[in-house]
Design a protein around this motif. Structure first.
Motif, PDB file in Angstrom:
ATOM      1  N   ALA A 141      -4.434  -4.161  -3.343  1.00 44.98           N
ATOM      2  CA  ALA A 141      -3.843  -3.276  -2.335  1.00 44.98           C
ATOM      3  C   ALA A 141      -2.323  -3.348  -2.382  1.00 44.98           C
ATOM      4  N   THR A 142      -1.792  -4.517  -2.715  1.00 43.38           N
ATOM      5  CA  THR A 142      -0.337  -4.682  -2.817  1.00 43.38           C
ATOM      6  C   THR A 142       0.245  -3.838  -3.941  1.00 43.38           C
ATOM      7  N   LEU A 143      -0.512  -3.666  -5.025  1.00 40.22           N
ATOM      8  CA  LEU A 143       0.007  -2.917  -6.179  1.00 40.22           C
ATOM      9  C   LEU A 143       0.406  -1.495  -5.801  1.00 40.22           C
ATOM     10  N   GLU A 144      -0.325  -0.887  -4.903  1.00 38.26           N
ATOM     11  CA  GLU A 144      -0.015   0.481  -4.480  1.00 38.26           C
ATOM     12  C   GLU A 144       1.362   0.541  -3.815  1.00 38.26           C
ATOM     13  N   ILE A 145       1.659  -0.454  -2.992  1.00 32.13           N
ATOM     14  CA  ILE A 145       2.961  -0.486  -2.321  1.00 32.13           C
ATOM     15  C   ILE A 145       4.072  -0.766  -3.324  1.00 32.13           C
TER      16      ILE A 145
END
Length: 323
Positions: A141-145
């Motif tokens: 989920a962090t990769l999207e940010i």
């Protein structure tokens, strides 16, 4: 006695002739800190000689550095607490402090190189490099940010993206995201071997970005491990990194050497805030010659195999070369 190595040390000219390594301004990237406001210059108490500058004052500082021959900078933003949240949404706001700063620098100094930081912690209310969910750092989920953050920086004019978060798979994710949005020429300098170190304290003071709970040991590397750095380097290379970085510097010269011996990519090393602060504190107390220590440390990075050195000593070293 046939061999007398001291013959090659008997004068300065001869020593210079046989010198194996050297450090020039072309090897250095200068980390800098930018804050909100106008006409602001706030010295960082734990990093003597290093300041947080507002954009107008930072432009003056960059001009002075360019006159010394420094042309590569790694800016970091100091974000107000009111703009932080658990999803670091300010990081990809097209009107945020950092994005506007990047664009302003490139307008005024189109030839300088900006290597920009991609990580959530300066913008996160949790102070971590990823999204926190019930105490766990969520990787995917962090990769999207991170991708949205990298794209905002690339659009503003960043030359090199520096993902410092240590999430798995982030280099490939960012490479694909940048490429699909037309930024194939924006490079990635991966923080490949970033260790869970005790030497980050002054930097976190500078950004007010310390974790609000726990530590970063589930994503930053264990200082006891060296082979793991080769795994990270292999993955980052396959995912499209253009440079590999080791951080911190001084306690990890063996890792710099290991990456140099096992990779054809340029190797960078980050001479971090705690290392800088130690030298400054010892010099201020008269315990060491700070100038000579600075030179010796920078040379150690080159000797270990680093092509690029990020260091808070960059301006001071450039001034020394100008004497």
């Amino acid at each position: 006695m046939l061999r007398r190595p001291r013959r090659n040390r008997k004068s300065e000219v001869i020593r210079n002739l046989v010198q194996e390594n050297s450090v020039t301004v072309n090897d250095l990237i200068f980390p800098i800190f930018v804050i909100e406001g106008q006409n602001q210059a706030v010295e960082i108490s734990s990093m003597p000689g290093i300041y947080r500058y507002s954009t107008d004052r930072m432009l003056d500082e960059i001009a002075a550095c360019v006159d010394l021959g420094l042309k590569a900078f790694a800016p970091f933003p100091v974000i107000q607490d009111a703009k932080k949240d658990r999803f670091a949404t300010e990081s990809f706001n097209p009107d945020n402090l950092f994005v506007k700063f990047i664009a302003e620098v490139k307008r005024n100094f189109p030839d300088v190189v900006l290597m920009t930081d991609v990580a959530m912690d300066p913008y996160s209310s949790d102070g971590h490099d990823g999204i926190v969910d019930n105490g766990e750092i969520l990787n995917d989920a962090t990769l999207e940010i991170l991708a949205k953050m990298a794209l905002a920086q690339a659009r503003a004019g960043a030359d090199i993206i520096g993902p410092s978060d240590m999430m798995d798979g982030r280099v490939g994710f960012l490479r694909n995201y940048l490429d699909s949005n037309g930024f194939q020429n924006v490079a990635i300098m991966s923080y490949t071997a970033k260790y869970a170190s005790a030497f980050y304290g002054p930097f976190r003071d500078a950004l007010d970005s310390a974790p609000k709970f726990g530590d970063k040991k589930t994503y930053q590397m264990n200082p006891a491990n060296s082979r793991e750095a080769l795994l990270e380097a292999e993955l980052d290379t396959m995912e499209g990194a253009d440079y590999l970085m080791v951080k911190p510097g001084l306690p990890y010269l063996d890792i710099v050497k290991s990456l140099r011996d096992n990779s054809h990519l340029p190797i960078a090393v980050y001479n971090i805030s705690g290392e800088y602060a130690m030298i400054k504190a010892a010099a201020q107390n008269g315990w060491i010659d700070g100038e000579r220590a600075m030179q010796e440390i920078l040379m150690s990075f080159k000797r270990a195999g680093a092509d690029i050195i990020l260091t808070y000593f960059a301006k001071e070293y450039a001034q020394l070369l100008k004497r």
